[in-house]
Design a protein around this motif. Structure first.
Motif, PDB file in Angstrom:
ATOM      1  N   ILE A  39       0.830  -1.212   0.000  1.00  0.00           N
ATOM      2  CA  ILE A  39       0.000   0.000   0.000  1.00  0.00           C
ATOM      3  C   ILE A  39       0.865   1.263   0.000  1.00  0.00           C
ATOM      4  CG2 ILE A  39      -1.929  -1.154   1.125  1.00  0.00           C
ATOM      5  CD1 ILE A  39      -1.186   0.469   3.697  1.00  0.00           C
ATOM      6  N   CYS A  40       2.181   1.069   0.139  1.00  0.00           N
ATOM      7  CA  CYS A  40       3.113   2.206   0.147  1.00  0.00           C
ATOM      8  C   CYS A  40       4.513   1.693  -0.189  1.00  0.00           C
ATOM      9  CB  CYS A  40       3.121   2.888   1.513  1.00  0.00           C
ATOM     10  SG  CYS A  40       3.791   1.879   2.862  1.00  0.00           S
ATOM     11  N   ASP A  41       5.467   2.629  -0.206  1.00  0.00           N
ATOM     12  CA  ASP A  41       6.864   2.252  -0.439  1.00  0.00           C
ATOM     13  C   ASP A  41       7.267   1.084   0.450  1.00  0.00           C
ATOM     14  OD1 ASP A  41       7.210   4.410  -2.189  1.00  0.00           O
ATOM     15  OD2 ASP A  41       7.968   5.729  -0.606  1.00  0.00           O
ATOM     16  N   ASP A  42       8.161   0.250  -0.057  1.00  0.00           N
ATOM     17  CA  ASP A  42       8.673  -0.890   0.711  1.00  0.00           C
ATOM     18  C   ASP A  42       9.803  -0.403   1.609  1.00  0.00           C
ATOM     19  OD1 ASP A  42       9.459  -3.314   1.704  1.00  0.00           O
ATOM     20  OD2 ASP A  42       9.689  -4.273  -0.242  1.00  0.00           O
ATOM     21  N   ILE A  43       9.514  -0.325   2.909  1.00  0.00           N
ATOM     22  CA  ILE A  43      10.482   0.201   3.873  1.00  0.00           C
ATOM     23  C   ILE A  43      10.844  -0.897   4.873  1.00  0.00           C
ATOM     24  CG2 ILE A  43      10.855   1.901   5.700  1.00  0.00           C
ATOM     25  CD1 ILE A  43       8.890   3.711   4.123  1.00  0.00           C
ATOM     26  N   PRO A  44      12.129  -1.223   5.006  1.00  0.00           N
ATOM     27  CA  PRO A  44      12.515  -2.271   5.965  1.00  0.00           C
ATOM     28  C   PRO A  44      12.406  -1.771   7.403  1.00  0.00           C
ATOM     29  CG  PRO A  44      14.474  -1.294   4.990  1.00  0.00           C
ATOM     30  CD  PRO A  44      13.291  -0.673   4.295  1.00  0.00           C
ATOM     31  N   ASN A  45      12.212  -2.694   8.317  1.00  0.00           N
ATOM     32  CA  ASN A  45      12.088  -2.360   9.736  1.00  0.00           C
ATOM     33  C   ASN A  45      13.303  -1.613  10.272  1.00  0.00           C
ATOM     34  OD1 ASN A  45       9.630  -3.591   9.768  1.00  0.00           O
ATOM     35  ND2 ASN A  45      10.305  -5.435  10.849  1.00  0.00           N
ATOM     36  N   GLU A  46      14.444  -1.821   9.644  1.00  0.00           N
ATOM     37  CA  GLU A  46      15.672  -1.179  10.107  1.00  0.00           C
ATOM     38  C   GLU A  46      15.715   0.324   9.805  1.00  0.00           C
ATOM     39  OE1 GLU A  46      16.141  -5.436   9.690  1.00  0.00           O
ATOM     40  OE2 GLU A  46      15.519  -3.952   8.204  1.00  0.00           O
ATOM     41  N   GLU A  47      14.713   0.838   9.051  1.00  0.00           N
ATOM     42  CA  GLU A  47      14.669   2.262   8.707  1.00  0.00           C
ATOM     43  C   GLU A  47      13.317   2.876   9.092  1.00  0.00           C
ATOM     44  OE1 GLU A  47      15.874   2.879   4.624  1.00  0.00           O
ATOM     45  OE2 GLU A  47      17.461   1.392   4.808  1.00  0.00           O
ATOM     46  N   PRO A  48      12.927   2.777  10.366  1.00  0.00           N
ATOM     47  CA  PRO A  48      11.603   3.253  10.779  1.00  0.00           C
ATOM     48  C   PRO A  48      11.403   4.756  10.581  1.00  0.00           C
ATOM     49  CG  PRO A  48      12.955   2.781  12.699  1.00  0.00           C
ATOM     50  CD  PRO A  48      13.705   2.274  11.492  1.00  0.00           C
ATOM     51  N   GLU A  49      12.501   5.516  10.508  1.00  0.00           N
ATOM     52  CA  GLU A  49      12.378   6.964  10.307  1.00  0.00           C
ATOM     53  C   GLU A  49      11.718   7.300   8.974  1.00  0.00           C
ATOM     54  OE1 GLU A  49      16.325   5.676   8.600  1.00  0.00           O
ATOM     55  OE2 GLU A  49      15.226   5.235  10.446  1.00  0.00           O
ATOM     56  N   ARG A  50      11.692   6.366   8.027  1.00  0.00           N
ATOM     57  CA  ARG A  50      11.060   6.580   6.720  1.00  0.00           C
ATOM     58  C   ARG A  50       9.578   6.230   6.714  1.00  0.00           C
ATOM     59  NH1 ARG A  50      14.038   2.889   2.861  1.00  0.00           N
ATOM     60  NH2 ARG A  50      12.488   3.705   1.429  1.00  0.00           N
ATOM     61  N   MET A  51       9.114   5.518   7.739  1.00  0.00           N
ATOM     62  CA  MET A  51       7.735   5.008   7.729  1.00  0.00           C
ATOM     63  C   MET A  51       6.688   6.113   7.737  1.00  0.00           C
ATOM     64  SD  MET A  51       8.084   1.678  10.189  1.00  0.00           S
ATOM     65  CE  MET A  51       9.104   0.288   9.721  1.00  0.00           C
ATOM     66  N   GLY A  52       6.949   7.208   8.402  1.00  0.00           N
ATOM     67  CA  GLY A  52       5.982   8.299   8.483  1.00  0.00           C
ATOM     68  C   GLY A  52       5.824   9.089   7.209  1.00  0.00           C
ATOM     69  N   THR A  53       6.797   8.964   6.309  1.00  0.00           N
ATOM     70  CA  THR A  53       6.753   9.721   5.057  1.00  0.00           C
ATOM     71  C   THR A  53       6.684   8.801   3.831  1.00  0.00           C
ATOM     72  OG1 THR A  53       9.174   9.819   4.991  1.00  0.00           O
ATOM     73  CG2 THR A  53       8.021  11.675   6.040  1.00  0.00           C
ATOM     74  N   ALA A  54       6.349   7.544   4.045  1.00  0.00           N
ATOM     75  CA  ALA A  54       6.267   6.591   2.928  1.00  0.00           C
ATOM     76  C   ALA A  54       5.284   7.088   1.876  1.00  0.00           C
ATOM     77  CB  ALA A  54       5.820   5.224   3.446  1.00  0.00           C
ATOM     78  N   GLU A  55       5.620   6.883   0.628  1.00  0.00           N
ATOM     79  CA  GLU A  55       4.755   7.274  -0.481  1.00  0.00           C
ATOM     80  C   GLU A  55       3.566   6.322  -0.568  1.00  0.00           C
ATOM     81  OE1 GLU A  55       3.667   9.883  -3.359  1.00  0.00           O
ATOM     82  OE2 GLU A  55       5.558  10.031  -2.256  1.00  0.00           O
ATOM     83  N   LEU A  56       2.381   6.880  -0.563  1.00  0.00           N
ATOM     84  CA  LEU A  56       1.135   6.131  -0.659  1.00  0.00           C
ATOM     85  C   LEU A  56       0.932   5.606  -2.076  1.00  0.00           C
ATOM     86  CD1 LEU A  56      -1.861   5.485   0.316  1.00  0.00           C
ATOM     87  CD2 LEU A  56      -2.408   7.769  -0.518  1.00  0.00           C
ATOM     88  N   TYR A  57       0.385   4.398  -2.210  1.00  0.00           N
ATOM     89  CA  TYR A  57      -0.076   3.885  -3.492  1.00  0.00           C
ATOM     90  C   TYR A  57      -1.566   4.229  -3.557  1.00  0.00           C
ATOM     91  CZ  TYR A  57       4.224   1.009  -3.516  1.00  0.00           C
ATOM     92  OH  TYR A  57       5.520   0.552  -3.482  1.00  0.00           O
ATOM     93  N   PRO A  58      -1.952   5.276  -4.303  1.00  0.00           N
ATOM     94  CA  PRO A  58      -3.336   5.785  -4.260  1.00  0.00           C
ATOM     95  C   PRO A  58      -4.406   4.749  -4.594  1.00  0.00           C
ATOM     96  CG  PRO A  58      -1.914   7.304  -5.455  1.00  0.00           C
ATOM     97  CD  PRO A  58      -1.105   6.060  -5.189  1.00  0.00           C
ATOM     98  N   ASP A  59      -4.132   3.841  -5.530  1.00  0.00           N
ATOM     99  CA  ASP A  59      -5.153   2.843  -5.876  1.00  0.00           C
ATOM    100  C   ASP A  59      -5.412   1.899  -4.705  1.00  0.00           C
ATOM    101  OD1 ASP A  59      -2.494   2.042  -6.504  1.00  0.00           O
ATOM    102  OD2 ASP A  59      -3.212   0.389  -7.738  1.00  0.00           O
ATOM    103  N   ALA A  60      -4.429   1.708  -3.836  1.00  0.00           N
ATOM    104  CA  ALA A  60      -4.629   0.876  -2.646  1.00  0.00           C
ATOM    105  C   ALA A  60      -5.633   1.543  -1.712  1.00  0.00           C
ATOM    106  CB  ALA A  60      -3.309   0.641  -1.915  1.00  0.00           C
ATOM    107  N   LEU A  61      -5.482   2.838  -1.485  1.00  0.00           N
ATOM    108  CA  LEU A  61      -6.391   3.572  -0.609  1.00  0.00           C
ATOM    109  C   LEU A  61      -7.827   3.501  -1.136  1.00  0.00           C
ATOM    110  CD1 LEU A  61      -6.920   5.502   1.790  1.00  0.00           C
ATOM    111  CD2 LEU A  61      -6.418   7.387   0.216  1.00  0.00           C
ATOM    112  N   VAL A  62      -8.007   3.773  -2.402  1.00  0.00           N
ATOM    113  CA  VAL A  62      -9.345   3.771  -3.000  1.00  0.00           C
ATOM    114  C   VAL A  62      -9.974   2.380  -2.907  1.00  0.00           C
ATOM    115  CG1 VAL A  62     -10.605   4.015  -5.186  1.00  0.00           C
ATOM    116  CG2 VAL A  62      -8.875   5.704  -4.544  1.00  0.00           C
ATOM    117  N   THR A  63      -9.219   1.343  -3.277  1.00  0.00           N
ATOM    118  CA  THR A  63      -9.760  -0.017  -3.296  1.00  0.00           C
ATOM    119  C   THR A  63     -10.061  -0.528  -1.895  1.00  0.00           C
ATOM    120  OG1 THR A  63      -8.568  -0.487  -5.346  1.00  0.00           O
ATOM    121  CG2 THR A  63      -9.336  -2.386  -4.069  1.00  0.00           C
ATOM    122  N   LEU A  64      -9.138  -0.357  -0.965  1.00  0.00           N
ATOM    123  CA  LEU A  64      -9.352  -0.864   0.396  1.00  0.00           C
ATOM    124  C   LEU A  64     -10.508  -0.139   1.086  1.00  0.00           C
ATOM    125  CD1 LEU A  64      -5.729  -1.482   1.685  1.00  0.00           C
ATOM    126  CD2 LEU A  64      -7.283  -3.027   0.500  1.00  0.00           C
TER     127      LEU A  64
END
Length: 148
Positions: A39-64
């Motif tokens: 549903i967003c950028d693939d961010i590994p657990n080792e880089e949690p600082e990126r989780m808050g700014t992950a790029e959204l996949y808009p079609d995921a939001l609409v479909t879900l």
């Protein structure tokens, strides 16, 4: 459907005259959806600082959100850990995802093979959320003599 209504939709089931785990009606799906890379950028657990700014996949939001509004059960099933709960819930809320819950701690590494006594359907995400279509595929099953 609100989270507290899920239990109300469960139907009793029996097998050989004994009660077994209840089931949802056939018209309600129980979706388990990954987060990173789905549903967003693939961010590994080792880089949690990126989780808050992950790029959204808009079609995921609409479909879900459509599935949620149709009365289906939406749970996120992620390899993120409980330590990532706050940032994950913040990000989902910021983008307006409707969901019933999050299950943290999914094993990492992919190559999943889910074994369950309930019907399991799987859909591999390959870059776009759409309505689901019917497709015949070959799957691996137990040789228990109960299938064709």
């Amino acid at each position: 459907m609100k989270t507290e209504e899920i239990e109300d939709n469960l139907q009793p089931a029996t097998e050989n005259g004994k009660h077994i785990s209840p089931v949802l009606p056939a018209d309600i799906k129980n979706y388990l959806i990954d987060i990173d890379g789905t549903i967003c950028d693939d961010i590994p657990n080792e880089e949690p600082e990126r989780m808050g700014t992950a790029e959204l996949y808009p079609d995921a939001l609409v479909t879900l959100n459509k599935w949620y509004d149709e009365g289906h059960v939406i749970f996120f099933f992620t390899s993120r850990t409980e330590a990532h709960r706050e940032i994950t819930e913040y990000w989902l809320k910021k983008h307006g995802f409707k969901y019933h819950g999050i299950l943290f701690g999914k094993p990492r590494g992919g190559n999943y093979h889910w074994i369950d006594n309930h019907l399991v359907k799987a859909t591999r995400y390959r870059g776009k959320f759409t309505d689901l279509i019917e497709k015949e595929v070959t799957i691996q099953v137990f040789d228990d003599g109960k299938h064709e």
